[in-house]
Motif scaffolding. Structure first.
Motif, PDB file in Angstrom:
ATOM      1  N   SER A  15      26.431  92.358  19.495  1.00 58.60           N
ATOM      2  CA  SER A  15      27.249  91.205  19.137  1.00 58.60           C
ATOM      3  C   SER A  15      28.733  91.495  19.366  1.00 58.60           C
ATOM      4  O   SER A  15      29.460  90.671  19.936  1.00 58.60           O
ATOM      5  N   ILE A  16      29.176  92.662  18.941  1.00 61.15           N
ATOM      6  CA  ILE A  16      30.583  93.041  19.134  1.00 61.15           C
ATOM      7  C   ILE A  16      30.884  93.176  20.624  1.00 61.15           C
ATOM      8  O   ILE A  16      31.927  92.728  21.104  1.00 61.15           O
ATOM      9  N   ALA A  17      29.953  93.771  21.376  1.00 55.17           N
ATOM     10  CA  ALA A  17      30.151  93.926  22.819  1.00 55.17           C
ATOM     11  C   ALA A  17      30.262  92.561  23.501  1.00 55.17           C
ATOM     12  O   ALA A  17      31.095  92.382  24.403  1.00 55.17           O
ATOM     13  N   ALA A  18      29.456  91.601  23.071  1.00 51.80           N
ATOM     14  CA  ALA A  18      29.536  90.247  23.638  1.00 51.80           C
ATOM     15  C   ALA A  18      30.891  89.611  23.317  1.00 51.80           C
ATOM     16  O   ALA A  18      31.490  88.948  24.175  1.00 51.80           O
ATOM     17  N   ASP A  19      31.364  89.808  22.092  1.00 55.66           N
ATOM     18  CA  ASP A  19      32.687  89.292  21.714  1.00 55.66           C
ATOM     19  C   ASP A  19      33.783  89.924  22.574  1.00 55.66           C
ATOM     20  O   ASP A  19      34.718  89.243  23.005  1.00 55.66           O
ATOM     21  N   LEU A  20      33.660  91.213  22.828  1.00 55.08           N
ATOM     22  CA  LEU A  20      34.653  91.897  23.670  1.00 55.08           C
ATOM     23  C   LEU A  20      34.639  91.345  25.093  1.00 55.08           C
ATOM     24  O   LEU A  20      35.702  91.148  25.690  1.00 55.08           O
ATOM     25  N   ASP A  21      33.437  91.098  25.616  1.00 56.27           N
ATOM     26  CA  ASP A  21      33.346  90.525  26.962  1.00 56.27           C
ATOM     27  C   ASP A  21      34.090  89.195  27.032  1.00 56.27           C
ATOM     28  O   ASP A  21      34.825  88.925  27.988  1.00 56.27           O
ATOM     29  N   LYS A  22      33.915  88.355  26.012  1.00 56.79           N
ATOM     30  CA  LYS A  22      34.599  87.056  25.981  1.00 56.79           C
ATOM     31  C   LYS A  22      36.112  87.245  25.881  1.00 56.79           C
ATOM     32  O   LYS A  22      36.885  86.519  26.515  1.00 56.79           O
ATOM     33  N   LEU A  23      36.539  88.227  25.096  1.00 53.71           N
ATOM     34  CA  LEU A  23      37.978  88.482  24.960  1.00 53.71           C
ATOM     35  C   LEU A  23      38.592  88.976  26.264  1.00 53.71           C
ATOM     36  O   LEU A  23      39.734  88.631  26.584  1.00 53.71           O
ATOM     37  N   TYR A  24      37.852  89.780  27.025  1.00 51.06           N
ATOM     38  CA  TYR A  24      38.370  90.249  28.307  1.00 51.06           C
ATOM     39  C   TYR A  24      38.552  89.083  29.277  1.00 51.06           C
ATOM     40  O   TYR A  24      39.530  89.047  30.033  1.00 51.06           O
ATOM     41  N   VAL A  25      37.641  88.127  29.251  1.00 52.80           N
ATOM     42  CA  VAL A  25      37.784  86.932  30.090  1.00 52.80           C
ATOM     43  C   VAL A  25      39.010  86.136  29.646  1.00 52.80           C
ATOM     44  O   VAL A  25      39.823  85.702  30.463  1.00 52.80           O
ATOM     45  N   TYR A  26      39.155  85.952  28.328  1.00 51.08           N
ATOM     46  CA  TYR A  26      40.311  85.239  27.779  1.00 51.08           C
ATOM     47  C   TYR A  26      41.605  85.963  28.137  1.00 51.08           C
ATOM     48  O   TYR A  26      42.594  85.345  28.527  1.00 51.08           O
ATOM     49  N   ARG A  27      41.592  87.291  28.060  1.00 48.46           N
ATOM     50  CA  ARG A  27      42.770  88.092  28.386  1.00 48.46           C
ATOM     51  C   ARG A  27      43.168  87.886  29.841  1.00 48.46           C
ATOM     52  O   ARG A  27      44.353  87.753  30.161  1.00 48.46           O
ATOM     53  N   GLN A  28      42.191  87.854  30.732  1.00 44.67           N
ATOM     54  CA  GLN A  28      42.483  87.641  32.142  1.00 44.67           C
ATOM     55  C   GLN A  28      43.116  86.275  32.357  1.00 44.67           C
ATOM     56  O   GLN A  28      44.059  86.129  33.140  1.00 44.67           O
ATOM     57  N   THR A  29      42.641  85.267  31.636  1.00 39.36           N
ATOM     58  CA  THR A  29      43.234  83.936  31.718  1.00 39.36           C
ATOM     59  C   THR A  29      44.679  83.964  31.240  1.00 39.36           C
ATOM     60  O   THR A  29      45.564  83.351  31.854  1.00 39.36           O
ATOM     61  N   LEU A  30      44.928  84.682  30.152  1.00 32.09           N
ATOM     62  CA  LEU A  30      46.299  84.809  29.643  1.00 32.09           C
ATOM     63  C   LEU A  30      47.210  85.487  30.662  1.00 32.09           C
ATOM     64  O   LEU A  30      48.360  85.074  30.855  1.00 32.09           O
ATOM     65  N   ILE A  31      46.699  86.517  31.317  1.00 28.01           N
ATOM     66  CA  ILE A  31      47.497  87.223  32.324  1.00 28.01           C
ATOM     67  C   ILE A  31      47.827  86.287  33.483  1.00 28.01           C
ATOM     68  O   ILE A  31      48.968  86.220  33.943  1.00 28.01           O
ATOM     69  N   GLU A  32      46.810  85.552  33.937  1.00 29.74           N
ATOM     70  CA  GLU A  32      47.044  84.622  35.045  1.00 29.74           C
ATOM     71  C   GLU A  32      48.067  83.556  34.672  1.00 29.74           C
ATOM     72  O   GLU A  32      48.942  83.214  35.471  1.00 29.74           O
ATOM     73  N   ASN A  33      47.964  83.056  33.457  1.00 25.99           N
ATOM     74  CA  ASN A  33      48.939  82.052  32.999  1.00 25.99           C
ATOM     75  C   ASN A  33      50.331  82.649  32.841  1.00 25.99           C
ATOM     76  O   ASN A  33      51.327  81.989  33.139  1.00 25.99           O
ATOM     77  N   ALA A  34      50.400  83.878  32.368  1.00 26.44           N
ATOM     78  CA  ALA A  34      51.697  84.520  32.164  1.00 26.44           C
ATOM     79  C   ALA A  34      52.383  84.835  33.486  1.00 26.44           C
ATOM     80  O   ALA A  34      53.611  84.851  33.562  1.00 26.44           O
ATOM     81  N   GLU A  35      51.609  85.058  34.526  1.00 26.00           N
ATOM     82  CA  GLU A  35      52.186  85.409  35.821  1.00 26.00           C
ATOM     83  C   GLU A  35      52.669  84.191  36.595  1.00 26.00           C
ATOM     84  O   GLU A  35      53.391  84.338  37.579  1.00 26.00           O
ATOM     85  N   ARG A  36      52.281  83.015  36.160  1.00 24.01           N
ATOM     86  CA  ARG A  36      52.769  81.805  36.826  1.00 24.01           C
ATOM     87  C   ARG A  36      54.251  81.625  36.508  1.00 24.01           C
ATOM     88  O   ARG A  36      54.671  81.733  35.364  1.00 24.01           O
ATOM     89  N   VAL A  37      54.988  81.333  37.525  1.00 24.74           N
ATOM     90  CA  VAL A  37      56.432  81.164  37.343  1.00 24.74           C
ATOM     91  C   VAL A  37      56.795  79.717  37.661  1.00 24.74           C
ATOM     92  O   VAL A  37      56.423  79.190  38.693  1.00 24.74           O
ATOM     93  N   THR A  38      57.496  79.113  36.733  1.00 22.21           N
ATOM     94  CA  THR A  38      58.007  77.761  36.969  1.00 22.21           C
ATOM     95  C   THR A  38      59.503  77.777  36.733  1.00 22.21           C
ATOM     96  O   THR A  38      59.993  78.451  35.828  1.00 22.21           O
ATOM     97  N   ARG A  39      60.206  77.031  37.535  1.00 19.51           N
ATOM     98  CA  ARG A  39      61.657  76.977  37.379  1.00 19.51           C
ATOM     99  C   ARG A  39      62.018  75.808  36.480  1.00 19.51           C
ATOM    100  O   ARG A  39      61.442  74.744  36.551  1.00 19.51           O
ATOM    101  N   SER A  40      62.983  76.067  35.649  1.00 20.66           N
ATOM    102  CA  SER A  40      63.482  75.026  34.764  1.00 20.66           C
ATOM    103  C   SER A  40      65.002  75.106  34.783  1.00 20.66           C
ATOM    104  O   SER A  40      65.576  76.154  34.500  1.00 20.66           O
ATOM    105  N   TYR A  41      65.621  73.992  35.148  1.00 19.84           N
ATOM    106  CA  TYR A  41      67.083  73.965  35.222  1.00 19.84           C
ATOM    107  C   TYR A  41      67.634  73.277  33.981  1.00 19.84           C
ATOM    108  O   TYR A  41      67.367  72.120  33.738  1.00 19.84           O
ATOM    109  N   GLY A  42      68.376  74.017  33.198  1.00 24.59           N
ATOM    110  CA  GLY A  42      69.026  73.456  32.020  1.00 24.59           C
ATOM    111  C   GLY A  42      70.492  73.227  32.309  1.00 24.59           C
ATOM    112  O   GLY A  42      70.948  73.345  33.456  1.00 24.59           O
ATOM    113  N   ALA A  43      71.238  72.949  31.310  1.00 24.80           N
ATOM    114  CA  ALA A  43      72.671  72.678  31.472  1.00 24.80           C
ATOM    115  C   ALA A  43      73.397  73.877  32.080  1.00 24.80           C
ATOM    116  O   ALA A  43      74.103  73.743  33.075  1.00 24.80           O
TER     117      ALA A  43
END
Length: 140
Positions: A15-43
């Motif tokens: 059960s714990i191993a299955a939870d870890l597998d799901k967390l590794y998938v979630y972690r990869q999604t977080l990494i992919e989202n964190a690596e996306r760069v968007t430009r935002s122009y403020g004042a």
């Protein structure tokens, strides 16, 4: 204690191993989202991220993974101590393959070189041995 309880006790690691597998998938999604760069122009400032805290989620995920990994190792160690109190080495191989290595019944069958039906019978025997150990009776 019934065989179901012995099985549930052994299943903790899976059960714990299955939870870890799901967390590794979630972690990869977080990494992919964190690596996306968007430009935002403020004042006065140009930033390349709309969410300056997106790495915080990754750090939290890593901490959860580390904690679950420690828990998994502790549970697996506890399970191994019980497994090695069983006399039958075939039971050792089966229980380790299933509850430590998280193999399917088909994989266990192939690894052991025995029919899947016999794996189930051996599993029942192994659960009875675990049940005796957990209830404080001697096994042998």
């Amino acid at each position: 204690m019934t065989s179901i309880n012995a099985k549930q006790w052994l299943e903790r690691g899976r059960s714990i191993a299955a939870d870890l597998d799901k967390l590794y998938v979630y972690r990869q999604t977080l990494i992919e989202n964190a690596e996306r760069v968007t430009r935002s122009y403020g004042a006065d400032v140009v930033t390349f991220s709309r969410d300056p805290h997106k790495f915080d989620k990754l750090a939290e995920c890593d901490e959860t993974i580390n904690n679950l990994t420690v828990e998994l190792l502790n549970v697996q160690t506890e399970i191994m101590h019980v497994i090695f109190r069983i006399q039958d080495s075939s039971c050792h191989v089966l229980l380790i393959a299933r509850y430590i290595n998280c193999e399917t019944w088909a994989q266990v069958s192939v690894d052991m070189g025995i029919a899947e039906g016999y794996v189930y019978r051996l599993h029942k025997k192994a659960l009875n041995e675990v049940e005796l150990i957990l209830s404080g009776q001697n096994v042998g």
